[in-house]
Design an enzyme around this catalytic site. Sequence first.
Site, PDB file in Angstrom:
ATOM      1  N   GLU A   1     -21.796  -2.354 -19.309  1.00  0.00           N
ATOM      2  CA  GLU A   1     -21.854  -1.174 -18.867  1.00  0.00           C
ATOM      3  C   GLU A   1     -22.906  -0.395 -19.236  1.00  0.00           C
ATOM      4  O   GLU A   1     -23.328  -0.314 -20.313  1.00  0.00           O
ATOM      5  CB  GLU A   1     -20.352  -0.363 -19.379  1.00  0.00           C
TER       6      GLU A   1
ATOM      7  N   LEU B   1     -26.537  -5.723 -34.194  1.00  0.00           N
ATOM      8  CA  LEU B   1     -26.605  -5.468 -35.783  1.00  0.00           C
ATOM      9  C   LEU B   1     -26.391  -4.084 -36.223  1.00  0.00           C
ATOM     10  O   LEU B   1     -26.781  -3.617 -37.180  1.00  0.00           O
ATOM     11  CB  LEU B   1     -27.412  -6.288 -36.573  1.00  0.00           C
TER      12      LEU B   1
ATOM     13  N   ALA C   1     -24.457  -0.987 -37.495  1.00  0.00           N
ATOM     14  CA  ALA C   1     -23.030  -0.587 -38.218  1.00  0.00           C
ATOM     15  C   ALA C   1     -22.656   0.599 -37.692  1.00  0.00           C
ATOM     16  O   ALA C   1     -23.268   1.449 -37.315  1.00  0.00           O
ATOM     17  CB  ALA C   1     -23.373  -0.763 -39.921  1.00  0.00           C
TER      18      ALA C   1
ATOM     19  N   CYS D   1     -13.978  -4.858 -22.601  1.00  0.00           N
ATOM     20  CA  CYS D   1     -14.289  -6.353 -22.853  1.00  0.00           C
ATOM     21  C   CYS D   1     -13.783  -6.773 -24.266  1.00  0.00           C
ATOM     22  O   CYS D   1     -13.037  -7.675 -24.406  1.00  0.00           O
ATOM     23  CB  CYS D   1     -15.646  -6.830 -22.438  1.00  0.00           C
TER      24      CYS D   1
HETATM   25  C1  UDX Z   1     -19.723  -6.441 -23.481  1.00  0.00           C
HETATM   26  C2  UDX Z   1     -20.951  -7.577 -23.391  1.00  0.00           C
HETATM   27  O1  UDX Z   1     -22.070  -7.114 -24.009  1.00  0.00           O
HETATM   28  C3  UDX Z   1     -21.105  -7.990 -21.880  1.00  0.00           C
HETATM   29  O2  UDX Z   1     -21.838  -9.226 -21.904  1.00  0.00           O
HETATM   30  C4  UDX Z   1     -19.713  -8.413 -21.102  1.00  0.00           C
HETATM   31  O3  UDX Z   1     -19.802  -8.874 -19.925  1.00  0.00           O
HETATM   32  C5  UDX Z   1     -18.563  -7.129 -21.320  1.00  0.00           C
HETATM   33  O4  UDX Z   1     -18.660  -6.632 -22.782  1.00  0.00           O
HETATM   34  P1  UDX Z   1     -20.069  -3.715 -22.794  1.00  0.00           P
HETATM   35  O5  UDX Z   1     -18.393  -3.687 -23.148  1.00  0.00           O
HETATM   36  O6  UDX Z   1     -20.522  -3.205 -21.634  1.00  0.00           O
HETATM   37  O7  UDX Z   1     -20.468  -5.075 -22.714  1.00  0.00           O
HETATM   38  O8  UDX Z   1     -20.920  -3.065 -24.045  1.00  0.00           O
HETATM   39  P2  UDX Z   1     -21.713  -3.608 -25.295  1.00  0.00           P
HETATM   40  O9  UDX Z   1     -23.154  -2.721 -24.931  1.00  0.00           O
HETATM   41  O10 UDX Z   1     -21.960  -4.940 -25.338  1.00  0.00           O
HETATM   42  O11 UDX Z   1     -21.056  -2.847 -26.502  1.00  0.00           O
HETATM   43  C6  UDX Z   1     -19.885  -3.054 -26.854  1.00  0.00           C
HETATM   44  C7  UDX Z   1     -19.380  -2.340 -27.840  1.00  0.00           C
HETATM   45  O12 UDX Z   1     -19.764  -2.657 -29.339  1.00  0.00           O
HETATM   46  C8  UDX Z   1     -19.678  -0.801 -27.851  1.00  0.00           C
HETATM   47  O13 UDX Z   1     -18.420  -0.307 -28.294  1.00  0.00           O
HETATM   48  C9  UDX Z   1     -20.683  -0.522 -28.723  1.00  0.00           C
HETATM   49  O14 UDX Z   1     -20.828   0.670 -29.251  1.00  0.00           O
HETATM   50  C10 UDX Z   1     -20.573  -1.672 -29.953  1.00  0.00           C
HETATM   51  N1  UDX Z   1     -21.642  -1.927 -30.494  1.00  0.00           N
HETATM   52  C11 UDX Z   1     -22.669  -2.778 -29.844  1.00  0.00           C
HETATM   53  C12 UDX Z   1     -21.655  -1.742 -32.034  1.00  0.00           C
HETATM   54  O15 UDX Z   1     -20.813  -1.190 -32.596  1.00  0.00           O
HETATM   55  N2  UDX Z   1     -22.882  -2.041 -32.612  1.00  0.00           N
HETATM   56  C13 UDX Z   1     -23.682  -3.009 -32.162  1.00  0.00           C
HETATM   57  O16 UDX Z   1     -24.887  -3.214 -32.900  1.00  0.00           O
HETATM   58  C14 UDX Z   1     -23.811  -3.083 -30.722  1.00  0.00           C
END
Ligand code: UDX
Length: 437
Positions: A152, A247, A249, A257
């Site tokens: 997203e 990575l 935090a 998802c």
């Molecule tokens: C994710 C997957 O990346 C994607 O490939 C799949 O199809 C659907 O789920 P999305 O949920 O849109 O996509 O968000 P993403 O950008 O991946 O982040 C997911 C969550 O992880 C967010 O809440 C984000 O804040 C958190 N996050 C991400 C962290 O806390 N730390 C990080 O380093 C990266």
Amino acid sequence: MKVLVVGTGYVGLVTGVCLASFGHDVVCVDQDQQKITMLNMGECPIYEDGLEPLLQEQLLEHRLWFDTKISDCADFDIALIAVGTPPRSDGSADLTSVFEVVTELGNKLKQGALIGTKSTVPVGTAHSIETYLETMGRRDIRVVSIPEFLREGSALSDTLQPSRLIFGVPDDESLRVLKQLHSPLDVPIVACNRSTAEMIKYASNAFLATKISFINEIANICERVGADVQLVSQGMGLDPRIGSSFLRAGLGYGGSCFPKDTRALVNIAGDVAYDFKLLKAVVEVNQRQRTEPIERLRQWFGDLNNLRVTLLGVAFKPGTNDIRESPALEIGERLRDHGAQVQFYDPVVTRFWLQKQESVRVMDDPYVALQNSDAAIVVTEWPEIVELDWIRVGTIMRGRFVFDGRNVLDPVALERAGFVLENFGFHPAPSLAATSR
Ligand code: UDX
């Protein structure tokens, strides 16, 4: 090719619009009449960069249509299923909508058509769909698994320039059709059996979630040993075997998802009598991160009763209006359970949020939301929040406590404005003018 997409959520809508832009004729179907009316007028129900103009272009080119029912199916070469697979109370995926669609398609699709699953479905679902179609006398329909990896906020670029295409197929002819469907994309293709494709999706999401929970645990240790997790991430990420992404935090993952898919994979493993200990811990760590801001507030203020707290950010991450599994919801609720008065700021969520929970106050001006607050918690790293003028905030807030749940605020700027800043594992600057309530 003639393509039917069933379900116009994030995945269905973006897939439909992108396939139309590849030159296919695409019909997208959804039961939600209001949404279909909006889409036919070229209005996009989700906030996604670049999607609305591309949708309008495809409508004008007459390559894209929206409908509330699967009416004339005679022509479709492939039907993609992108309906919801919500979690049941035990964490397993509910496939009721998927099989409703399959029943309809089984009755209507032409001889030799393909059905593809785009929704994230438990391993073995494509095979179950095939068996089900056989009971309907449709041995001619081939079922394929084409998992989707779009994020997203960058859904369009993820679909137009994906890192890879995963084609779970029963035979070479299905593979040929899928290659033709995606012919404008010049990216690596992994062709495999359908269970493997389904597993690639779960394993990818589980691995990314693991990276997040891993760095969050490292952050918690950094905090206790006087190390800086931001620099630990940087130092680790430069090793190409580790990589720098996922990575960061903070409060952990939310969204539609990761929370759902990690729990579902724990269940899938459980169903075959395998105890997926590592992933269970990932889920547990993610849950624990969300309780941390409340603990810190309690340590600082003692009693939270009547404390005025502003949560900065409601969306589960920046660049989207999606609030599913957003840490903001849970932290807000827990704070209210402790008697705190909670209000929210978010630059885009306001309208969507209010439809769901009218008792909650969400403001679209951070300075209004922060007025007279005792404490603020950064939940979403929107640029509008990262770039707040803390000197100005200092003149309107009642207290001086800020918890940065995404490690994005500049400790020096906060310190200069007289705030006590706490965060996840990178050292809060010693406060100059710390004041408790
Ligand atoms: C994710 C997957 O990346 C994607 O490939 C799949 O199809 C659907 O789920 P999305 O949920 O849109 O996509 O968000 P993403 O950008 O991946 O982040 C997911 C969550 O992880 C967010 O809440 C984000 O804040 C958190 N996050 C991400 C962290 O806390 N730390 C990080 O380093 C990266």
